[in-house]
Enzyme design. Structure first.
Site, mmCIF file in Angstrom:
data_model
loop_
_atom_site.group_PDB
_atom_site.id
_atom_site.type_symbol
_atom_site.label_atom_id
_atom_site.label_comp_id
_atom_site.label_asym_id
_atom_site.label_seq_id
_atom_site.Cartn_x
_atom_site.Cartn_y
_atom_site.Cartn_z
ATOM 1 N N GLU A 1 44.777 25.329 41.277
ATOM 2 C CA GLU A 1 44.073 24.681 40.161
ATOM 3 C C GLU A 1 43.970 25.638 38.982
ATOM 4 O OE1 GLU A 1 40.630 22.311 41.141
ATOM 5 O OE2 GLU A 1 41.650 21.458 42.878
ATOM 6 N N GLU A 2 43.730 26.915 39.270
ATOM 7 C CA GLU A 2 43.664 27.907 38.188
ATOM 8 C C GLU A 2 44.973 27.896 37.398
ATOM 9 O OE1 GLU A 2 42.379 31.841 39.285
ATOM 10 O OE2 GLU A 2 43.337 32.786 37.558
ATOM 11 N N ARG A 3 46.096 27.838 38.119
ATOM 12 C CA ARG A 3 47.405 27.938 37.447
ATOM 13 C C ARG A 3 47.731 26.651 36.696
ATOM 14 N NH1 ARG A 3 49.414 31.585 42.546
ATOM 15 N NH2 ARG A 3 48.288 33.415 41.796
ATOM 16 N N GLY B 1 45.564 26.722 33.612
ATOM 17 C CA GLY B 1 46.073 27.717 32.656
ATOM 18 C C GLY B 1 47.286 27.199 31.898
#
Ligand SMILES: Cc1cc2nc3c(=O)[nH]c(=O)nc-3n(C[C@H](O)[C@H](O)[C@H](O)COP(=O)(O)OP(=O)(O)OC[C@H]3O[C@@H](n4cnc5c(N)ncnc54)[C@H](O)[C@@H]3O)c2cc1C
Length: 386
Positions: free
Chosen positions: A241-243, A246
């Site tokens: 999810e972070e990627r 981002g």
């Protein structure tokens, strides 16, 4: 990806919030090196923007991840990288594992206030000696009665100077590095936690970053997310999810770089003609816009698969890699066409040039993304395609 009127309504909500409550203050917050994170998060929480795909049971909207991606894209309209990054830490970096694997009491204690914006969170993975090599981290949590006692330190922790809690990855046994880690929710006012002074960064100036130290910090073992030893695996899932956040978050900001450069080059005259009328310049800008659309298509494809419940490690890693590389390319090319003006600290493209540099480093550097992609392609020596 097919967008519904509900996606569009969410886009409008985020856009209005950014235009009204954030962009007018960005220059001042960038200068100050911080922004009023608690007040802004409470406003975002009231609009539901901090819990878009989080369970309704804990105050979230319960929507699928495509809505989170739409919001991440719109948060890219913020005229700096630091504030969207702080929001992303709250929504897509320090809470996904908690929302998915945390006990109800842990979610009540930490997820509900993170969604409402009453509490600010941060994510503690990196250490001085372990950034890319997450498995090599040294911070440990030893059992003592019903508690964990935590010792060690975390480096580069976004939001930490204002945070109410940290989602901490620590070693909870002496087993092998991939099965000895747990994610533990730790209140930041726990005795034994201290912080360095805010770190002086090249970019992301309005976002606060510090080193966090743990000296015999005691938390109940029930603050652990899920099973003991499953922390590394949960963090790898949380990184997806972070990627995706981002990469989605880069799209509008890069378009803003191109649009403001077109505007400037329409005004600026050299050798009796407008800068924009040089084919080398307008072709380059058209090429970069095309690349942005390719990145958008990749982000949407990864999101579609993620919403279907598929493992998107490969596509999310590719999107993160491409976002970092393209960010550097777009901001560098655009800065060039502003000439000396582009070299001025307060120039919007100069700010993007500094801010986007982090995308190729944080949350897994480009080379780490390439390593993951190679592994999944089966081209690492001695490894078969999974
Ligand atoms: C502003 C900022 C905010 C951050 N926020 C957070 C946060 O909130 N929480 C958190 O946990 N972390 C955070 N980080 C840490 C970030 O995720 C790490 O900086 C990143 O993972 C890289 O780790 P490192 O800095 O230790 O670099 P290193 O691991 O020392 O790597 C240095 C460089 O070497 C190269 N490299 C590394 N390994 C390989 C390899 N195997 N093959 C080829 N090349 C390689 C890469 O180019 C890499 O950039 C933040 C960092 C910054 C700068």
């Amino acid at each position: 990806m097919i967008f519904t009127p509900e996606h569009e309504a969410l886009r409008q909500t985020v856009r209005a919030f950014v235009e009204r409550e954030i962009n007018p203050h960005v220059d001042a917050w960038e200068k100050a090196g911080r922004f009023p994170i608690h007040a802004l998060f409470r406003q975002a929480g009231e609009l539901g923007l901090l819990g878009i795909s989080k369970p309704e049971q804990f105050g979230g909207m319960g929507l699928d991840y495509s809505y989170s991606v739409v919001a991440a894209e719109e948060f890219g309209r913020i005229h700096c990288g630091g504030i969207p990054m702080a929001i992303g830490v709250q929504t897509d970096m320090c809470t996904p594992a908690l929302a998915r694997f945390g006990s109800d009491s842990l979610r009540e204690e930490f997820l509900r206030p993170a969604i409402s914006g009453e509490q600010v969170g941060c994510i503690g993975v990196s250490e001085v000696g372990a950034g890319s090599d997450v498995a090599g981290l040294k911070t440990h949590a030893r059992k003592d009665g019903d508690d964990y006692v935590i010792n060690g330190s975390k480096m580069w922790i976004t939001n930490s100077p204002s945070a109410d809690f940290i989602c901490l990855l620590a070693n909870t046994s002496d087993d092998k590095p991939h099965i000895n880690k747990s994610l533990i929710m730790v209140p930041m006012n726990s005795p034994g936690i201290s912080l360095s002074a805010p770190l002086d960064k090249l970019g992301m100036r309005s976002s606060e970053t510090a080193q966090v130290f743990f000296d015999d910090v005691r938390v109940p073992q029930r603050n652990r997310i899920g099973h003991e030893g499953a922390g590394f695996m949960m963090q790898m899932l949380q990184f997806q999810e972070e990627r995706l956040f981002g990469a989605a978050n880069m799209l509008k900001g890069l378009e803003h770089c191109i649009d403001s450069t077109i505007e400037y080059c329409r005004e600026r005259q050299t050798f009796g003609t407008r800068l924009i009328d040089n084919q080398v310049i307008h072709f380059r800008l058209a090429e970069l816009q095309t690349e942005i659309e390719c990145l958008r298509a990749l982000v949407y494809q990864a999101t579609e698969q993620y919403v279907r419940g598929q493992d998107v490690t490969r596509l999310a890693s590719m999107a993160k890699l491409k976002a970092g590389r393209l960010g550097r390319e777009v901001s560098d090319s655009c800065l060039q066409y502003w000439g000396g003006m582009g070299f001025m600290w307060d120039n919007p493209v100069a700010r993007a040039y500094r801010d986007v540099r982090l995308v190729s480093i944080g949350g897994g550097a480009d080379e780490i993304m390439l390593g993951i992609i190679c592994k999944l392609m089966g081209i690492l020596p001695g490894k078969k395609k999974p």
